[in-house]
Motif scaffolding. Structure first.
Motif, PDB file in Angstrom:
ATOM      1  N   HIS A  45       0.518   5.235  -7.732  1.00 43.54           N
ATOM      2  CA  HIS A  45       1.392   5.178  -6.564  1.00 43.54           C
ATOM      3  C   HIS A  45       1.521   3.725  -6.139  1.00 43.54           C
ATOM      4  CE1 HIS A  45       0.772   9.463  -6.422  1.00 43.54           C
ATOM      5  NE2 HIS A  45      -0.533   9.290  -6.264  1.00 43.54           N
ATOM      6  N   VAL A  46       2.744   3.257  -5.981  1.00 46.66           N
ATOM      7  CA  VAL A  46       2.997   1.903  -5.494  1.00 46.66           C
ATOM      8  C   VAL A  46       3.248   1.983  -3.993  1.00 46.66           C
ATOM      9  CG1 VAL A  46       4.514  -0.102  -5.613  1.00 46.66           C
ATOM     10  CG2 VAL A  46       3.923   1.144  -7.706  1.00 46.66           C
ATOM     11  N   TYR A  92      -1.474  -0.635  -4.421  1.00 45.21           N
ATOM     12  CA  TYR A  92      -1.321   0.555  -5.252  1.00 45.21           C
ATOM     13  C   TYR A  92      -2.562   1.432  -5.164  1.00 45.21           C
ATOM     14  CZ  TYR A  92      -4.585  -1.671  -8.448  1.00 45.21           C
ATOM     15  OH  TYR A  92      -5.704  -2.252  -8.989  1.00 45.21           O
ATOM     16  N   ARG A  93      -2.406   2.664  -5.636  1.00 44.70           N
ATOM     17  CA  ARG A  93      -3.521   3.589  -5.860  1.00 44.70           C
ATOM     18  C   ARG A  93      -3.337   4.156  -7.262  1.00 44.70           C
ATOM     19  NH1 ARG A  93      -1.605   7.593  -2.060  1.00 44.70           N
ATOM     20  NH2 ARG A  93       0.264   6.296  -2.139  1.00 44.70           N
ATOM     21  N   SER A  94      -4.347   4.091  -8.094  1.00 41.47           N
ATOM     22  CA  SER A  94      -4.186   4.560  -9.466  1.00 41.47           C
ATOM     23  C   SER A  94      -5.425   5.295  -9.940  1.00 41.47           C
ATOM     24  CB  SER A  94      -3.887   3.394 -10.412  1.00 41.47           C
ATOM     25  OG  SER A  94      -5.026   2.582 -10.579  1.00 41.47           O
ATOM     26  N   THR A 148      -5.198  -2.744  -1.359  1.00 39.03           N
ATOM     27  CA  THR A 148      -4.531  -2.706  -0.072  1.00 39.03           C
ATOM     28  C   THR A 148      -4.574  -4.096   0.556  1.00 39.03           C
ATOM     29  OG1 THR A 148      -6.567  -2.145   1.126  1.00 39.03           O
ATOM     30  CG2 THR A 148      -5.230  -0.307   0.335  1.00 39.03           C
ATOM     31  N   GLY A 149      -3.751  -4.295   1.568  1.00 40.05           N
ATOM     32  CA  GLY A 149      -3.874  -5.505   2.374  1.00 40.05           C
ATOM     33  C   GLY A 149      -2.919  -6.623   2.009  1.00 40.05           C
ATOM     34  N   LEU A 208       5.681  -6.065   1.541  1.00 35.28           N
ATOM     35  CA  LEU A 208       6.901  -5.280   1.662  1.00 35.28           C
ATOM     36  C   LEU A 208       6.546  -3.835   1.303  1.00 35.28           C
ATOM     37  CD1 LEU A 208       9.980  -5.350   2.169  1.00 35.28           C
ATOM     38  CD2 LEU A 208      10.268  -5.725  -0.299  1.00 35.28           C
ATOM     39  N   PRO A 209       6.339  -2.971   2.305  1.00 33.91           N
ATOM     40  CA  PRO A 209       5.871  -1.603   2.031  1.00 33.91           C
ATOM     41  C   PRO A 209       6.914  -0.780   1.273  1.00 33.91           C
ATOM     42  CG  PRO A 209       5.519  -2.199   4.339  1.00 33.91           C
ATOM     43  CD  PRO A 209       6.430  -3.237   3.750  1.00 33.91           C
ATOM     44  N   LEU A 210       6.420   0.189   0.538  1.00 33.15           N
ATOM     45  CA  LEU A 210       7.281   1.122  -0.201  1.00 33.15           C
ATOM     46  C   LEU A 210       6.766   2.531   0.028  1.00 33.15           C
ATOM     47  CD1 LEU A 210       9.553   1.706  -2.299  1.00 33.15           C
ATOM     48  CD2 LEU A 210       7.807   1.444  -4.070  1.00 33.15           C
ATOM     49  N   ALA A 211       7.658   3.437   0.434  1.00 38.90           N
ATOM     50  CA  ALA A 211       7.273   4.830   0.653  1.00 38.90           C
ATOM     51  C   ALA A 211       8.391   5.742   0.164  1.00 38.90           C
ATOM     52  CB  ALA A 211       6.992   5.095   2.128  1.00 38.90           C
ATOM     53  N   SER A 212       8.027   6.794  -0.547  1.00 42.90           N
ATOM     54  CA  SER A 212       8.994   7.788  -1.008  1.00 42.90           C
ATOM     55  C   SER A 212       8.873   9.037  -0.146  1.00 42.90           C
ATOM     56  CB  SER A 212       8.739   8.158  -2.472  1.00 42.90           C
ATOM     57  OG  SER A 212       8.914   7.041  -3.321  1.00 42.90           O
TER      58      SER A 212
END
Length: 232
Positions: free
Chosen positions: A89-90, A106-108, A170-171, A190-194
């Motif tokens: 997840h980006v 990210y979380r991977s 994070t951060g 620059l946050p990204l959310a789906s």
């Protein structure tokens, strides 16, 4: 038959040991589960005929196994082969003062093991239900279930969640206290959310058939457990 739960701490093996950016690594199984629950598309890596093959596919899980499915004709779903499954997840771009320090929040998760072809009819049906409900909670009981012909045309793999690797970043950028901080350039994230949009009906659908509640309520939410996560 009930099974013992997997340990809360992920085992550190030669395949899961974090050799770079160790501070971003985690051995917490709860974080692995959270990453899996926040998505529904994984990438299945497998060697077929001596060549690497990476296949994007939807997945589902229980407490011990990850399930992926596809056509019985797919060579990547033959089973009894070593595989590597990844979910990423980006969450944003990390924009630093220098290009070298740019990065990604990210979380991977990366899961290793030998994928098992599910042949038991009851387990296969239960695994497909897990997979369907993971993508769209409530859909298995709403839509028509698979018939014998459809089940015969579908391959289901099960992969143990015992051996996995987790990394999370994070951060802010890391150069806020370095020499580049004096450049006077903007830096940050620059946050990204789906999020799910409003349901779009099939043009062939009669006008009197309403969107079912389990689908309608997901509009404007992010994917996650408990009916879509409800994260607005």
């Amino acid at each position: 038959m009930a099974s013992e739960p997997l340990p809360a701490r992920l085992p550190e093996t030669d395949r899961t040991r974090h050799r770079r950016l160790r501070e971003q690594g985690s051995l917490d199984r709860a974080e692995l589960n959270a990453i899996l629950d926040a998505g529904f598309v994984c990438h299945l890596g497998v060697v077929v005929d001596g060549r690497p093959l990476v296949v994007p596919t939807v997945y589902g899980r229980d407490e011990r196994q990850l399930y992926v499915h596809g056509s019985v004709a797919s060579r990547s779903l033959a089973g009894d082969l070593p595989v590597c499954v990844t979910v990423t997840h980006v969450d944003g771009l990390v924009l630093a003062r220098s290009v070298f320090e740019h990065g990604v929040n990210y979380r991977s998760a990366m899961i290793h093991g030998t994928a098992r072809r599910v042949t038991d009819p009851e387990e296969k049906l239960a695994g497909l239900r897990r997979l369907t409900e993971h993508a769209t909670p409530g859909q298995w009981s709403y839509a028509r279930g698979p018939n014998r012909r459809e089940l015969a045309a579908t391959a289901l793999l099960a992969l143990s969640l015992e051996e996995a690797s987790v990394k999370i970043r994070t951060g802010a950028p890391d150069d806020g206290e370095g020499p580049d901080a004096e450049l006077g350039l903007w830096a940050g994230v620059l946050p990204l959310a789906s999020v799910w949009g409003e349901p779009v009906p099939d043009p062939a659908l009669p006008v009197d058939i309403a969107v079912p509640e389990h689908i309608a309520r997901r509009a404007g939410t992010r994917h996650g457990p408990a009916g879509g996560g409800g994260i607005r």
